[in-house]
Write an enzyme that holds these catalytic residues in place. Sequence first.
Site, PDB file in Angstrom:
ATOM      1  N   SER A 169       0.845  -1.189   0.000  1.00 29.93           N
ATOM      2  CA  SER A 169       0.000   0.000   0.000  1.00 29.93           C
ATOM      3  C   SER A 169       0.873   1.229   0.000  1.00 29.93           C
ATOM      4  O   SER A 169       2.059   1.173   0.340  1.00 29.93           O
ATOM      5  CB  SER A 169      -0.890   0.004   1.253  1.00 29.93           C
ATOM      6  OG  SER A 169      -1.537   1.240   1.442  1.00 29.93           O
ATOM      7  N   TYR A 182      -2.371  -1.277  10.428  1.00 32.51           N
ATOM      8  CA  TYR A 182      -2.338  -1.338   8.961  1.00 32.51           C
ATOM      9  C   TYR A 182      -1.003  -0.834   8.442  1.00 32.51           C
ATOM     10  O   TYR A 182      -0.388  -1.449   7.566  1.00 32.51           O
ATOM     11  CB  TYR A 182      -3.487  -0.492   8.411  1.00 32.51           C
ATOM     12  CG  TYR A 182      -3.770  -0.698   6.940  1.00 32.51           C
ATOM     13  CD1 TYR A 182      -4.577  -1.750   6.513  1.00 32.51           C
ATOM     14  CD2 TYR A 182      -3.265   0.177   5.982  1.00 32.51           C
ATOM     15  CE1 TYR A 182      -4.869  -1.930   5.167  1.00 32.51           C
ATOM     16  CE2 TYR A 182      -3.551   0.001   4.634  1.00 32.51           C
ATOM     17  CZ  TYR A 182      -4.345  -1.051   4.237  1.00 32.51           C
ATOM     18  OH  TYR A 182      -4.625  -1.228   2.899  1.00 32.51           O
TER      19      TYR A 182
END
Length: 294
Positions: A169, A182
């Site tokens: 990401s 995350y």
Amino acid sequence: MTDESTSADRGEVTPPEFDPEDALVLDDDRFAPENVALVTGAASGIGRATALVLAENGLTVVGTDVDEEGLAGTAEKADEFDVPGTVETVAGDLREDVPGIVESAAEHGRITYLANVAGMQHIDPIEEFPMDAYDAMQDVMVRAPVELSKHCLPRMREAGFGCVGNMASVHGHYVTSDKVAYNVAKFGLRGLTQSIAAESRGDTEAEGNVRAFSISTGYVKTPLVTDQIPDTAEQRGVSVQEVVEDVMLGQSRTTEMMTPVEVANLFAFGFSEHASHLNGGDLRFDDGMTLTYE
């Protein structure tokens, strides 16, 4: 006005449906029915799109997820679109069932591709972050990809080639607040990618034909992302539209989030022979979110 902004005005952002016409189909002799691509998180979002795109390329895809109903929906989509390959499914919990998932996938052919897509999200500042949520996210998003790689890499080397693709990401390059689990997980996936690459030079040509890459995107219109928009809006005291335009796309040089199939196409390219020198690298499709400023 875009569909996204229209739905944002209504207080929602909806993930798009898969359209096979959007799939990237590549000429690659290794994209064949005897070769298996194991895809995690295949019940929805990027995982579902990746399973369908790889099946569009003629591979035998084994999708896994804890969501059995969602997995069935992915298989139904493959049948509906009459994909050249096949989509098989095996339900399982990535925190407990990895060896069995790999064994089940191997029953359908040679495991030559692994797409670690499954993801989770929880939004809270570090001081308030529940550690059970943190542990679950690390188990699914870091430990499971490592364990899956551990079991799949020997099979790839035995086959003579193979590739691991990890869904990282933009948050594996820089971070935003209230997403500590995350952020940590996505940096970890980039570390896994580079670790596989570091060990990919074997004594034989076959051992050296195994590689890894990661994909780093900005925000993608998946259930994981769209479902967190109302929470983010409430937490920050802003509207849904402001979350999309200012929070998610504020650093970006685009006005639209990516779609799942656009990310799935990156997995297809990364697995293909056209990316044979992509090893340890990161495909950063972030719309200019990092390394740019106004």
